[in-house]
Scaffold this motif. Structure first.
Motif, PDB file in Angstrom:
ATOM      1  N   UNK A  27      25.052  39.962  41.632  1.00 44.86           N
ATOM      2  CA  UNK A  27      25.281  41.307  43.254  1.00 44.86           C
ATOM      3  C   UNK A  27      25.629  42.507  42.817  1.00 44.86           C
ATOM      4  N   UNK A  28      27.479  42.122  42.673  1.00 46.65           N
ATOM      5  CA  UNK A  28      28.597  43.140  43.017  1.00 46.65           C
ATOM      6  C   UNK A  28      28.615  43.567  41.324  1.00 46.65           C
ATOM      7  N   UNK A  29      28.576  42.626  40.370  1.00 42.75           N
ATOM      8  CA  UNK A  29      29.245  42.842  39.485  1.00 42.75           C
ATOM      9  C   UNK A  29      30.439  42.147  38.988  1.00 42.75           C
ATOM     10  N   UNK A  33      31.421  37.384  39.757  1.00 40.99           N
ATOM     11  CA  UNK A  33      30.013  37.059  39.495  1.00 40.99           C
ATOM     12  C   UNK A  33      29.339  36.651  38.145  1.00 40.99           C
ATOM     13  N   UNK A  34      30.718  37.509  37.355  1.00 45.08           N
ATOM     14  CA  UNK A  34      30.348  36.977  35.679  1.00 45.08           C
ATOM     15  C   UNK A  34      30.910  35.683  35.324  1.00 45.08           C
ATOM     16  N   UNK A  35      31.271  35.669  35.729  1.00 46.99           N
ATOM     17  CA  UNK A  35      32.765  34.442  35.187  1.00 46.99           C
ATOM     18  C   UNK A  35      32.201  33.070  35.699  1.00 46.99           C
ATOM     19  N   UNK A  36      32.111  33.030  37.209  1.00 46.62           N
ATOM     20  CA  UNK A  36      31.766  31.221  37.585  1.00 46.62           C
ATOM     21  C   UNK A  36      30.646  31.873  38.496  1.00 46.62           C
ATOM     22  N   UNK A 363      47.587  43.651  29.561  1.00 49.52           N
ATOM     23  CA  UNK A 363      47.870  45.850  29.433  1.00 49.52           C
ATOM     24  C   UNK A 363      47.111  45.951  30.605  1.00 49.52           C
ATOM     25  N   UNK A 364      45.937  45.551  31.695  1.00 52.65           N
ATOM     26  CA  UNK A 364      46.107  47.097  32.294  1.00 52.65           C
ATOM     27  C   UNK A 364      45.701  45.829  34.170  1.00 52.65           C
ATOM     28  N   UNK A 365      47.022  45.983  34.270  1.00 55.69           N
ATOM     29  CA  UNK A 365      46.809  44.977  35.333  1.00 55.69           C
ATOM     30  C   UNK A 365      45.707  45.701  36.914  1.00 55.69           C
ATOM     31  N   UNK A 366      46.265  47.001  36.865  1.00 55.89           N
ATOM     32  CA  UNK A 366      44.733  48.080  37.699  1.00 55.89           C
ATOM     33  C   UNK A 366      43.582  48.474  37.618  1.00 55.89           C
ATOM     34  N   UNK A 367      43.483  47.289  36.327  1.00 52.29           N
ATOM     35  CA  UNK A 367      41.685  47.248  36.477  1.00 52.29           C
ATOM     36  C   UNK A 367      41.082  47.473  37.235  1.00 52.29           C
ATOM     37  N   UNK A 369      36.615  47.463  39.137  1.00 48.44           N
ATOM     38  CA  UNK A 369      35.813  46.428  38.671  1.00 48.44           C
ATOM     39  C   UNK A 369      34.407  46.391  37.762  1.00 48.44           C
ATOM     40  N   UNK A 370      34.446  48.156  38.190  1.00 47.37           N
ATOM     41  CA  UNK A 370      33.790  48.014  36.663  1.00 47.37           C
ATOM     42  C   UNK A 370      34.151  48.194  35.257  1.00 47.37           C
ATOM     43  N   UNK A 371      35.429  48.618  35.699  1.00 48.32           N
ATOM     44  CA  UNK A 371      36.577  48.424  34.273  1.00 48.32           C
ATOM     45  C   UNK A 371      36.618  47.230  34.054  1.00 48.32           C
ATOM     46  N   UNK A 372      36.677  45.829  35.006  1.00 46.22           N
ATOM     47  CA  UNK A 372      36.585  44.868  34.636  1.00 46.22           C
ATOM     48  C   UNK A 372      35.250  44.015  33.615  1.00 46.22           C
ATOM     49  N   UNK A 373      33.928  44.915  34.488  1.00 46.29           N
ATOM     50  CA  UNK A 373      32.532  44.243  34.608  1.00 46.29           C
ATOM     51  C   UNK A 373      33.034  44.783  32.655  1.00 46.29           C
ATOM     52  N   UNK A 374      33.926  46.046  32.124  1.00 44.01           N
ATOM     53  CA  UNK A 374      33.014  46.696  31.147  1.00 44.01           C
ATOM     54  C   UNK A 374      33.287  45.376  30.191  1.00 44.01           C
TER      55      UNK A 374
END
Length: 498
Positions: A27-29, A33-36, A363-367, A369-374
């Motif tokens: 739903x939200x990506x 959603x993607x991992x679990x 590396x990127x603690x402030x990543x 949600x879209x960045x994490x999805x990518x």
């Protein structure tokens, strides 16, 4: 284009369609959603995807090969031990991990020992997943070569591209629902082929009689207590050492915990593990019977010579020569389903750990949600490509994957046990046993890496088990001796209850 090749293309197209349809549940990506799967996976889906992950190409081909060239003990070892591993995981680990709402296997190690040291502990977990992925592709390529006479490279490329594509799109949801379809192909293909194989070899009674007559020490589930021609002195100890490695070493894999953490509740997390364990053990029987059939089958001179040189081809050759062509296609579908289900699970697992525990934590603690999805999807793509490259360059990685499983048992199992169950475990206590267990294990030598045995272990000495048990003992001892200098870090669930 032959009917078999057309059937393979249809199968892969179906996998893509199922994966795309399942991806609509994302739903939200988000990472969850993607991992679990948003922690919303039904019990039956979780149990089937877990079974499909463990019943891989090596499981099917390896069980048949082990029975054909060796004994029932060698054939049944993998399926039985991994099934017991799932049952033990459900009893002691699944509920605790799901209650804590972790996202990967590395999370409790991160909480207990810190992110930087957890990144080191992540390396054997990552290596295991990657080498497993490559070994799966090699097994599938060899099967295509036997049944369809296709170039191994083309088969490996097709499998890697299709599986990586649907895994990137829908993450855990796509993997889970395609696993269900693929496990169905495994059951259907083996059920359809087995009667023809046994009938062609003279019937089950004749097959069994021929096997026990030729190999009287090979027709039991466990090795005999006394040495024999098949089991010389020390060989039985090695079997038990390897079996314990498979049972306990089968627990600290992110592919397993990804399904645990996808379940809707801690209770369902444990239940899915029990069900998957029972199904994994039950599915040992068809490839085991295929191995018996291959042993008694009246092979041509050319086929017998081929099997003598490459006993891993026993199951593909049965599908090619002992069953009608249409049933052979179903047999091929069984192997394709087994391999692709496990490959997708493995690259998703590797990408999840890397993006969640390394990129986002270090590396990127402030990543965003879209960045994490990518990051997750990019990691899946990279690891799929890396597994393909490894499979193409190293055409036999099974032994290397087995060695990595060995290291997962020796290096990660003690760490996971301490992180989850010892509130006084600390980073220093983790580091010292990690190094000590590695020395004890590598001291036994490793022919694959050209390492001689540096420690004077007796023949058949269970040094793998000793190395892992040393870690289990040393970690709490060192942690308590260094507690003042390195105070232990509580897990979030311990802090909540304190």
């Amino acid at each position: 284009m032959s009917a078999a090749v057309a059937a393979v293309i249809v199968m892969y197209a179906a996998f893509l369609v199922v994966g795309w349809l399942a991806a609509r549940r994302v739903r939200e990506g988000t990472a969850a959603d993607l991992i679990v799967a948003g922690r919303a996976m039904p019990l039956w889906v979780a149990a089937l995807t877990m079974t499909a992950t463990w019943v891989d190409g090596g499981y099917l081909l390896g069980t048949t090969e082990g029975v054909y060239k060796g004994s029932l003990q060698l054939g049944v070892q993998g399926g039985l031990c991994f099934g017991l591993s799932l049952i033990l995981g459900g009893r002691f680990f699944a509920r605790r991990m799901r209650e804590a709402r972790y996202t990967t296997l590395i999370d409790p190690l991160d909480e207990r020992f810190g992110s930087r040291w957890a990144a080191v502990l992540f390396l054997p977990a990552l290596a295991g997943e990657l080498l497993w992925s490559a070994e799966l592709l090699v097994a599938l390529g060899a099967t295509f070569g036997v049944l369809l006479d296709l170039p191994i490279g083309s088969a490996i490329l097709l499998s890697a591209v299709v599986t990586t594509a649907y895994t990137m799109v829908g993450g855990m949801w796509s993997v889970a629902y395609t696993d269900v379809v693929q496990l169905g192909l495994v059951a259907l293909g083996l059920a359809a082929a087995l009667p023809y194989v046994l009938d062609g070899a003279g019937g089950f009674a004749q097959v069994w009689q021929a096997y026990v007559t030729a190999r009287p020490d090979a027709a039991s589930v466990v090795p005999p207590l006394t040495p024999s021609a098949l089991w010389p002195a020390g060989a039985a100890f090695t079997w038990w050492d390897t079996s314990l490695m498979l049972v306990l070493g089968g627990i600290p894999w992110n592919s397993y915990f990804q399904r645990v953490l996808s379940c809707r509740s801690p209770r369902e997390a444990a239940s899915h593990s029990y069900l998957a364990g029972i199904m994994t053990i039950a599915l040992t029987m068809p490839p085991l019977l295929m191995g018996l059939g291959a042993f008694a089958y009246p092979w041509s001179t050319a086929s017998a010579a081929r099997l003598a040189a490459t006993p891993a081809d026993a199951m593909p050759l049965l599908f090619a020569q002992a069953v009608p062509p249409a049933i052979g296609v179903l047999g091929l579908a069984a192997i394709v389903g087994a391999v692709t289900s496990s490959f997708s699970s493995s690259i998703l697992s590797a990408g999840s750990m890397f993006s969640w525990n390394c990129l986002a934590r270090l590396v990127w603690p402030d990543l965003s949600v879209p960045g994490m999805r990518r990051a997750i999807r990019g990691s899946i793509l990279c690891f799929g490509a890396l597994a393909f490259a490894l499979a193409m360059r190293v055409q036999s990685v099974q032994a290397l994957w087995f060695f990595t499983s060995d290291l997962v048992f020796v290096l990660l199992f003690p760490q996971l046990v301490a992180a989850l169950f010892d509130p006084r475990a600390n980073r220093t206590g983790s580091m010292a046993p990690f190094a000590g267990s590695a020395v004890l294990r590598l001291g036994g030598g490793e022919p694959l890496l050209g390492l001689p045995a540096l420690l004077p272990y007796p023949q058949g000495f269970p040094f793998r088990t000793v190395a892992a048990m040393a870690g289990l003992v040393l970690l709490p001892v060192v942690a308590r001796l260094t507690a003042r200098r390195d105070p232990p870090r509580p897990l979030a669930r311990e802090s909540a209850h304190s």
